[in-house]
Design a protein around this motif. Structure first.
Motif, PDB file in Angstrom:
ATOM      1  N   MET A   1     -14.491 -16.940  -4.753  1.00  0.00           N
ATOM      2  CA  MET A   1     -13.564 -15.933  -4.316  1.00  0.00           C
ATOM      3  C   MET A   1     -12.902 -15.339  -5.556  1.00  0.00           C
ATOM      4  SD  MET A   1     -10.277 -16.220  -1.764  1.00  0.00           S
ATOM      5  CE  MET A   1      -9.993 -17.895  -2.165  1.00  0.00           C
ATOM      6  N   ASN A   2     -12.848 -14.030  -5.583  1.00  0.00           N
ATOM      7  CA  ASN A   2     -12.230 -13.329  -6.704  1.00  0.00           C
ATOM      8  C   ASN A   2     -10.874 -12.777  -6.292  1.00  0.00           C
ATOM      9  OD1 ASN A   2     -14.512 -13.713  -8.285  1.00  0.00           O
ATOM     10  ND2 ASN A   2     -15.480 -11.879  -7.466  1.00  0.00           N
ATOM     11  N   TYR A   3     -10.001 -12.691  -7.281  1.00  0.00           N
ATOM     12  CA  TYR A   3      -8.704 -12.061  -7.042  1.00  0.00           C
ATOM     13  C   TYR A   3      -8.862 -10.562  -7.209  1.00  0.00           C
ATOM     14  CZ  TYR A   3      -6.608 -16.658  -7.275  1.00  0.00           C
ATOM     15  OH  TYR A   3      -6.270 -17.956  -7.022  1.00  0.00           O
ATOM     16  N   VAL A   4      -8.197  -9.811  -6.337  1.00  0.00           N
ATOM     17  CA  VAL A   4      -8.241  -8.353  -6.374  1.00  0.00           C
ATOM     18  C   VAL A   4      -6.799  -7.877  -6.410  1.00  0.00           C
ATOM     19  CG1 VAL A   4      -8.955  -6.280  -5.143  1.00  0.00           C
ATOM     20  CG2 VAL A   4     -10.374  -8.322  -5.043  1.00  0.00           C
ATOM     21  N   LYS A   5      -6.512  -6.895  -7.249  1.00  0.00           N
ATOM     22  CA  LYS A   5      -5.162  -6.352  -7.313  1.00  0.00           C
ATOM     23  C   LYS A   5      -4.879  -5.570  -6.041  1.00  0.00           C
ATOM     24  CE  LYS A   5      -4.535  -6.066 -12.272  1.00  0.00           C
ATOM     25  NZ  LYS A   5      -4.115  -5.230 -13.387  1.00  0.00           N
ATOM     26  N   ALA A   6      -3.772  -5.919  -5.401  1.00  0.00           N
ATOM     27  CA  ALA A   6      -3.420  -5.296  -4.133  1.00  0.00           C
ATOM     28  C   ALA A   6      -3.225  -3.793  -4.292  1.00  0.00           C
ATOM     29  CB  ALA A   6      -2.162  -5.933  -3.566  1.00  0.00           C
ATOM     30  N   LYS A   7      -2.680  -3.347  -5.429  1.00  0.00           N
ATOM     31  CA  LYS A   7      -2.438  -1.903  -5.607  1.00  0.00           C
ATOM     32  C   LYS A   7      -3.739  -1.118  -5.706  1.00  0.00           C
ATOM     33  CE  LYS A   7      -1.899  -1.861 -10.632  1.00  0.00           C
ATOM     34  NZ  LYS A   7      -1.012  -1.518 -11.726  1.00  0.00           N
ATOM     35  N   ASN A   8      -4.841  -1.821  -6.031  1.00  0.00           N
ATOM     36  CA  ASN A   8      -6.145  -1.150  -6.086  1.00  0.00           C
ATOM     37  C   ASN A   8      -6.821  -1.092  -4.715  1.00  0.00           C
ATOM     38  OD1 ASN A   8      -5.748  -0.975  -8.822  1.00  0.00           O
ATOM     39  ND2 ASN A   8      -7.109  -2.680  -9.319  1.00  0.00           N
ATOM     40  N   VAL A   9      -6.319  -1.849  -3.758  1.00  0.00           N
ATOM     41  CA  VAL A   9      -6.988  -1.955  -2.467  1.00  0.00           C
ATOM     42  C   VAL A   9      -6.142  -1.414  -1.317  1.00  0.00           C
ATOM     43  CG1 VAL A   9      -8.012  -3.591  -0.830  1.00  0.00           C
ATOM     44  CG2 VAL A   9      -8.245  -3.999  -3.261  1.00  0.00           C
ATOM     45  N   LEU A  10      -4.851  -1.714  -1.340  1.00  0.00           N
ATOM     46  CA  LEU A  10      -3.989  -1.361  -0.220  1.00  0.00           C
ATOM     47  C   LEU A  10      -3.313  -0.009  -0.426  1.00  0.00           C
ATOM     48  CD1 LEU A  10      -2.176  -4.798   0.266  1.00  0.00           C
ATOM     49  CD2 LEU A  10      -4.145  -3.918   1.524  1.00  0.00           C
ATOM     50  N   PRO A  11      -3.062   0.707   0.667  1.00  0.00           N
ATOM     51  CA  PRO A  11      -2.276   1.938   0.565  1.00  0.00           C
ATOM     52  C   PRO A  11      -0.853   1.601   0.102  1.00  0.00           C
ATOM     53  CG  PRO A  11      -3.287   1.726   2.749  1.00  0.00           C
ATOM     54  CD  PRO A  11      -3.541   0.458   2.021  1.00  0.00           C
ATOM     55  N   ALA A  12      -0.198   2.545  -0.541  1.00  0.00           N
ATOM     56  CA  ALA A  12       1.112   2.311  -1.148  1.00  0.00           C
ATOM     57  C   ALA A  12       2.141   1.834  -0.122  1.00  0.00           C
ATOM     58  CB  ALA A  12       1.606   3.575  -1.834  1.00  0.00           C
ATOM     59  N   GLN A  13       2.155   2.425   1.060  1.00  0.00           N
ATOM     60  CA  GLN A  13       3.133   2.030   2.079  1.00  0.00           C
ATOM     61  C   GLN A  13       2.901   0.579   2.524  1.00  0.00           C
ATOM     62  OE1 GLN A  13       2.405   5.074   4.989  1.00  0.00           O
ATOM     63  NE2 GLN A  13       4.234   6.252   4.370  1.00  0.00           N
ATOM     64  N   LEU A  14       1.663   0.219   2.709  1.00  0.00           N
ATOM     65  CA  LEU A  14       1.356  -1.151   3.129  1.00  0.00           C
ATOM     66  C   LEU A  14       1.705  -2.139   2.018  1.00  0.00           C
ATOM     67  CD1 LEU A  14       0.211  -3.109   5.203  1.00  0.00           C
ATOM     68  CD2 LEU A  14      -2.075  -2.607   4.334  1.00  0.00           C
ATOM     69  N   LEU A  15       1.429  -1.751   0.778  1.00  0.00           N
ATOM     70  CA  LEU A  15       1.757  -2.615  -0.360  1.00  0.00           C
ATOM     71  C   LEU A  15       3.266  -2.866  -0.421  1.00  0.00           C
ATOM     72  CD1 LEU A  15       0.940  -4.162  -2.880  1.00  0.00           C
ATOM     73  CD2 LEU A  15       1.047  -2.016  -4.154  1.00  0.00           C
ATOM     74  N   GLU A  16       4.066  -1.846  -0.184  1.00  0.00           N
ATOM     75  CA  GLU A  16       5.522  -2.015  -0.182  1.00  0.00           C
ATOM     76  C   GLU A  16       5.963  -2.979   0.921  1.00  0.00           C
ATOM     77  OE1 GLU A  16       7.608   1.738  -0.078  1.00  0.00           O
ATOM     78  OE2 GLU A  16       6.429   2.511  -1.760  1.00  0.00           O
ATOM     79  N   LYS A  17       5.349  -2.877   2.106  1.00  0.00           N
ATOM     80  CA  LYS A  17       5.680  -3.778   3.206  1.00  0.00           C
ATOM     81  C   LYS A  17       5.301  -5.220   2.850  1.00  0.00           C
ATOM     82  CE  LYS A  17       7.543  -2.161   6.906  1.00  0.00           C
ATOM     83  NZ  LYS A  17       8.905  -2.485   7.208  1.00  0.00           N
ATOM     84  N   VAL A  18       4.140  -5.415   2.256  1.00  0.00           N
ATOM     85  CA  VAL A  18       3.695  -6.764   1.876  1.00  0.00           C
ATOM     86  C   VAL A  18       4.636  -7.330   0.810  1.00  0.00           C
ATOM     87  CG1 VAL A  18       1.845  -8.082   0.765  1.00  0.00           C
ATOM     88  CG2 VAL A  18       1.283  -6.392   2.505  1.00  0.00           C
ATOM     89  N   GLN A  19       5.082  -6.491  -0.112  1.00  0.00           N
ATOM     90  CA  GLN A  19       5.993  -6.945  -1.165  1.00  0.00           C
ATOM     91  C   GLN A  19       7.327  -7.422  -0.602  1.00  0.00           C
ATOM     92  OE1 GLN A  19       5.877  -3.480  -3.704  1.00  0.00           O
ATOM     93  NE2 GLN A  19       4.541  -4.521  -5.194  1.00  0.00           N
ATOM     94  N   GLU A  20       7.729  -6.899   0.545  1.00  0.00           N
ATOM     95  CA  GLU A  20       8.959  -7.361   1.189  1.00  0.00           C
ATOM     96  C   GLU A  20       8.843  -8.836   1.596  1.00  0.00           C
ATOM     97  OE1 GLU A  20      10.188  -4.944   4.494  1.00  0.00           O
ATOM     98  OE2 GLU A  20       9.948  -3.085   3.346  1.00  0.00           O
ATOM     99  N   TYR A  21       7.652  -9.256   1.953  1.00  0.00           N
ATOM    100  CA  TYR A  21       7.441 -10.615   2.458  1.00  0.00           C
ATOM    101  C   TYR A  21       6.913 -11.579   1.397  1.00  0.00           C
ATOM    102  CZ  TYR A  21       7.996  -8.480   7.038  1.00  0.00           C
ATOM    103  OH  TYR A  21       8.494  -7.804   8.125  1.00  0.00           O
ATOM    104  N   ALA A  22       6.079 -11.071   0.482  1.00  0.00           N
ATOM    105  CA  ALA A  22       5.438 -11.976  -0.481  1.00  0.00           C
ATOM    106  C   ALA A  22       5.340 -11.302  -1.844  1.00  0.00           C
ATOM    107  CB  ALA A  22       4.056 -12.364   0.022  1.00  0.00           C
ATOM    108  N   SER A  23       6.457 -10.960  -2.407  1.00  0.00           N
ATOM    109  CA  SER A  23       6.479 -10.273  -3.698  1.00  0.00           C
ATOM    110  C   SER A  23       6.213 -11.253  -4.834  1.00  0.00           C
ATOM    111  CB  SER A  23       7.832  -9.592  -3.899  1.00  0.00           C
ATOM    112  OG  SER A  23       7.827  -8.895  -5.129  1.00  0.00           O
ATOM    113  N   GLY A  24       5.257 -10.924  -5.685  1.00  0.00           N
ATOM    114  CA  GLY A  24       4.984 -11.717  -6.872  1.00  0.00           C
ATOM    115  C   GLY A  24       4.258 -13.033  -6.619  1.00  0.00           C
TER     116      GLY A  24
END
Length: 128
Positions: A1-24
């Protein structure tokens, strides 16, 4: 399994929502059920265990003791008993009443039989 940068895969709005729950933190996203493979499909392990178990059962039928088989295959005697019992169960009566050697087509799952099954098998082997 490879790590993928979320900002390269997820739309910006979804990334912001995910960061609210699991930032960093690292976040594992499981596959959808329809994309999952069964045990042993992605690698050759299922076929490897099947061939090994067939050889173990063949050695047993040729008269090798469970101790000899366990030493040959680097398994505990209990594991060899389990494989033999699984082979016997899968090699039981077929539809037309004949005993077929269908035991050659089995992959024995771990912890397959009960203590009672083990004692029955052990008593059968002791009578030989």
């Amino acid at each position: 399994m490879n790590y993928v940068k979320a900002k390269n895969v997820l739309p910006a709005q979804l990334l912001e929502k995910v960061q609210e729950y699991a930032s960093g933190t690292y976040l594992y996203i499981p596959q959808k059920c329809e994309n999952r493979k069964n045990w042993g499909e992605s690698k050759d392990s299922k076929a490897w265990y099947k061939r090994r178990n067939q050889r173990i059962y063949k050695n047993y039928k040729e008269g090798f003791s469970v101790r000899e088989i366990s030493q040959k295959f680097f398994l505990s005697e209990k594991s060899v008993y389990r494989i033999i019992l699984c082979a016997k169960k899968s090699g039981s009566k077929t539809k037309n009443g004949n005993t077929a050697d269908t035991a050659m087509n089995f992959v024995c799952p771990p912890f397959f039989f009960t203590r009672t099954d083990f004692l029955i098998l052990f008593s059968e082997l002791s009578l030989r």
